[in-house]
Design an enzyme around this catalytic site. Structure first.
Site, PDB file in Angstrom:
ATOM      1  N   ASP A  45       3.088   2.532   1.202  1.00 37.59           N
ATOM      2  CA  ASP A  45       2.196   2.961   0.654  1.00 37.59           C
ATOM      3  C   ASP A  45       1.258   3.009   2.081  1.00 37.59           C
ATOM      4  O   ASP A  45       1.346   3.250   3.210  1.00 37.59           O
ATOM      5  CB  ASP A  45       1.024   1.621  -0.393  1.00 37.59           C
ATOM      6  CG  ASP A  45       0.884   0.224   0.309  1.00 37.59           C
ATOM      7  OD1 ASP A  45       0.643  -0.137  -0.658  1.00 37.59           O
ATOM      8  OD2 ASP A  45       0.361   0.298   1.803  1.00 37.59           O
ATOM      9  N   ALA A  97      -5.939  -8.432   4.279  1.00 39.71           N
ATOM     10  CA  ALA A  97      -6.971  -8.160   4.429  1.00 39.71           C
ATOM     11  C   ALA A  97      -7.706  -9.367   4.918  1.00 39.71           C
ATOM     12  O   ALA A  97      -9.114  -9.148   5.920  1.00 39.71           O
ATOM     13  CB  ALA A  97      -7.833  -6.881   3.908  1.00 39.71           C
ATOM     14  N   ASP A 113      -0.925  -7.932   1.796  1.00 38.49           N
ATOM     15  CA  ASP A 113       0.323  -9.261   1.478  1.00 38.49           C
ATOM     16  C   ASP A 113       0.632  -8.633   0.081  1.00 38.49           C
ATOM     17  O   ASP A 113      -0.401  -7.724  -0.693  1.00 38.49           O
ATOM     18  CB  ASP A 113      -1.001 -10.372   1.338  1.00 38.49           C
ATOM     19  CG  ASP A 113       0.813 -11.487   0.681  1.00 38.49           C
ATOM     20  OD1 ASP A 113       1.183 -12.394   0.792  1.00 38.49           O
ATOM     21  OD2 ASP A 113       0.265 -11.338  -0.500  1.00 38.49           O
ATOM     22  N   MET A 125     -11.717  -3.555  -1.740  1.00 37.48           N
ATOM     23  CA  MET A 125     -12.124  -1.665  -2.469  1.00 37.48           C
ATOM     24  C   MET A 125     -13.595  -1.774  -3.381  1.00 37.48           C
ATOM     25  O   MET A 125     -13.922  -1.740  -4.330  1.00 37.48           O
ATOM     26  CB  MET A 125     -10.858  -1.851  -4.025  1.00 37.48           C
ATOM     27  CG  MET A 125      -9.278  -1.851  -2.961  1.00 37.48           C
ATOM     28  SD  MET A 125      -8.304  -2.350  -4.384  1.00 37.48           S
ATOM     29  CE  MET A 125      -8.221  -4.426  -5.126  1.00 37.48           C
ATOM     30  N   LYS A 128      -1.106   5.057  -1.692  1.00 37.38           N
ATOM     31  CA  LYS A 128      -2.234   4.635  -2.728  1.00 37.38           C
ATOM     32  C   LYS A 128      -3.686   5.300  -2.279  1.00 37.38           C
ATOM     33  O   LYS A 128      -4.064   3.997  -1.104  1.00 37.38           O
ATOM     34  CB  LYS A 128      -1.974   3.629  -2.678  1.00 37.38           C
ATOM     35  CG  LYS A 128      -1.015   2.360  -3.998  1.00 37.38           C
ATOM     36  CD  LYS A 128      -1.337   3.061  -5.296  1.00 37.38           C
ATOM     37  CE  LYS A 128      -0.082   2.591  -6.187  1.00 37.38           C
ATOM     38  NZ  LYS A 128       0.429   1.282  -5.854  1.00 37.38           N
TER      39      LYS A 128
HETATM   40  N1  SAH Z   1      -2.461  -5.938  -0.501  1.00 37.69           N
HETATM   41  C1  SAH Z   1      -3.292  -6.289   0.279  1.00 37.69           C
HETATM   42  C2  SAH Z   1      -5.070  -5.399  -0.083  1.00 37.69           C
HETATM   43  C3  SAH Z   1      -4.307  -4.322  -0.607  1.00 37.69           C
HETATM   44  S1  SAH Z   1      -5.880  -3.561  -1.417  1.00 37.69           S
HETATM   45  C4  SAH Z   1      -3.847  -7.000   1.507  1.00 37.69           C
HETATM   46  O1  SAH Z   1      -3.728  -8.416   0.966  1.00 37.69           O
HETATM   47  O2  SAH Z   1      -4.413  -6.859   1.831  1.00 37.69           O
HETATM   48  C5  SAH Z   1      -6.991  -2.437  -1.072  1.00 37.69           C
HETATM   49  C6  SAH Z   1      -8.173  -3.004  -0.237  1.00 37.69           C
HETATM   50  O3  SAH Z   1      -7.542  -4.018   0.809  1.00 37.69           O
HETATM   51  C7  SAH Z   1      -8.594  -1.369   0.640  1.00 37.69           C
HETATM   52  O4  SAH Z   1      -9.690  -1.290  -0.023  1.00 37.69           O
HETATM   53  C8  SAH Z   1      -9.297  -2.632   2.140  1.00 37.69           C
HETATM   54  O5  SAH Z   1     -10.849  -3.172   0.859  1.00 37.69           O
HETATM   55  C9  SAH Z   1      -8.596  -3.888   1.901  1.00 37.69           C
HETATM   56  N2  SAH Z   1      -7.954  -3.937   3.336  1.00 37.69           N
HETATM   57  C10 SAH Z   1      -6.745  -3.604   3.487  1.00 37.69           C
HETATM   58  N3  SAH Z   1      -6.791  -3.667   5.018  1.00 37.69           N
HETATM   59  C11 SAH Z   1      -8.030  -3.523   5.345  1.00 37.69           C
HETATM   60  C12 SAH Z   1      -8.232  -3.236   6.602  1.00 37.69           C
HETATM   61  N4  SAH Z   1      -7.090  -3.333   7.697  1.00 37.69           N
HETATM   62  N5  SAH Z   1      -9.643  -3.824   7.548  1.00 37.69           N
HETATM   63  C13 SAH Z   1     -10.288  -3.683   5.855  1.00 37.69           C
HETATM   64  N6  SAH Z   1      -9.580  -3.706   4.408  1.00 37.69           N
HETATM   65  C14 SAH Z   1      -8.773  -3.680   4.679  1.00 37.69           C
END
Ligand code: SAH
Length: 267
Positions: A52, A136, A107, A186, A74
Site C-alpha cells: 500500500d 505507527a 502492523d 487517521m 491506500k
Molecule cells: N497498519 C498501520 C496503520 C494504518 S492506518 C499501523 O499499524 O501503523 C494509516 C494511519 O496510520 C495514518 O493515517 C496515520 O495516522 C498512521 N501512520 C502510519 N504510519 C505513520 C507514520 N510514519 N507517522 C505517523 N503516523 C503514521
C-alpha cells in the site's frame, strides 16, 4: 462409500497444483531499520510484493530487482484499489501458485484491513501467515520520546481510528483523560470533530496533545499543544498524512533529549 468408477476418479478431480502462501507483512512506520528480521527476509526474497501507499520507498528498495511490485495505494487523495479487488488479486496470484508478500504499513492487524484479507484468502483455501510490524503508535512514541504509558501519568492506552464509519456514533467515553493515553490514527481530517467529541465527553480543553507527522522518517515533525487548539495546530502547520495524534498527560512530558537522539539515529 466407494465411488461407482474408482478407476475414473483421476478424470474428474482437479489437477493438483501447489497454492502459494500469502504473507501479510507489517512494514513498520517507515524506517527500514524497524522491520522485523522475518519481514526483511521475506522482502529480500520476494517475487511478488503487493504494497500500500504507506510503505516507505526505502523498504521497497530491499526487494530483489526481479521482484514484481504492485501498488494498491491506500490514500484519501490518490487512486485506490477497492478492498474487494485487493482481496481478489491476492487470491488469484496465490491460486496460480505464486508466493505473495502483502506488505502493509505498521502492523497488518492494526487498522490495516489485514483481517479482511486473511479471511478472503482462507475462504479461498489460500494459506496465510501474518508477520507483525511496529505499529505507527509505537514508532511515533519512540521517535518523539512520548511514553504511551508512564507510572506517573498513564496506565491505559487506547488506539482509535479518527476516520471511520460514523465517527460521531463511536463511543470514546472514558478512553481519554487522567491516567489514560489516547492514540488516534487517521485523525487529521477530523481533528475539529475529534476535539468537539472529546470535550463533549468531559475532557479538559487544556489536555495536552501531540501530533507526530512522518514518525521515524527523516521528515518527521512533532507538534505539541492542547486539545482545544488541536485543529489549529494541524492546519497552521499544514500537517499531512501520515500523522498520529496522541492525547493525554504523557504528550506534555519533556523528552527533548530522546527526540534529538532519535533524529540523530535516523540520519
Ligand atoms: N497498519 C498501520 C496503520 C494504518 S492506518 C499501523 O499499524 O501503523 C494509516 C494511519 O496510520 C495514518 O493515517 C496515520 O495516522 C498512521 N501512520 C502510519 N504510519 C505513520 C507514520 N510514519 N507517522 C505517523 N503516523 C503514521
Amino acid at each position: 462409500m466407494q465411488p461407482a468408477w474408482p478407476h475414473l476418479r483421476w478424470m474428474t478431480s482437479p489437477v493438483p497444483q501447489s497454492v502459494g502462501t500469502v504473507h501479510l507483512v507489517g512494514a513498520g512506520p517507515g524506517d527500514p531499520d524497524l522491520l522485523t528480521l522475518r519481514a526483511a527476509r521475506l522482502i529480500g526474497a520476494a517475487t511478488l510484493i503487493v504494497h500500500d501507499g504507506l510503505v516507505d520507498p526505502a523498504i521497497l528498495a530491499l526487494a530483489p530487482a526481479t521482484a514484481r511490485l504492485v501498488c494498491v495505494a491506500k490514500s484519501r487523495s490518490r487512486h485506490t484499489m477497492p478492498q474487494n479487488d485487493i482481496n481478489a488479486l491476492l487470491v488469484r496470484e496465490a491460486l496460480a501458485g505464486r508466493a505473495v508478500v502483502r506488505l502493509k504499513g505498521g502492523d497488518p492487524f492494526v487498522f490495516g484491513r489485514g483481517g479482511e484479507e486473511a479471511e478472503a484468502c482462507r475462504a479461498a483455501g489460500v494459506p496465510v501467515q501474518v508477520v507483525p510490524g511496529i505499529s505507527a503508535a509505537m514508532g511515533a512514541a519512540a521517535a518523539s520520546g512520548i511514553a504511551l504509558t508512564h507510572r506517573d501519568a498513564a496506565s491505559i492506552v487506547s488506539f482509535v481510528a479518527g476516520q471511520c464509519k460514523g465517527l460521531s456514533d463511536q463511543n470514546w467515553a472514558g478512553l481519554a483523560g487522567q491516567g489514560r493515553t489516547l492514540v488516534i490514527y487517521m485523525g487529521l481530517a477530523t481533528a475539529a470533530a475529534i476535539t468537539e467529541k472529546l470535550i463533549g465527553d468531559g475532557l479538559s480543553p487544556a489536555m495536552p496533545v501531540a501530533v507526530i507527522e512522518n514518525a521515524t522518517r527523516p521528515a518527521m515533525r512533532v507538534l505539541r499543544g492542547v486539545l482545544a487548539g488541536l485543529d489549529t495546530l494541524v492546519s497552521l502547520h499544514r500537517v499531512k498524512s501520515p500523522a498520529l495524534i496522541i492525547i493525554g498527560e504523557v504528550a506534555a512530558r519533556e523528552q527533548a533529549a530522546t527526540l534529538a537522539q532519535f533524529a540523530e539515529s535516523v540520519r
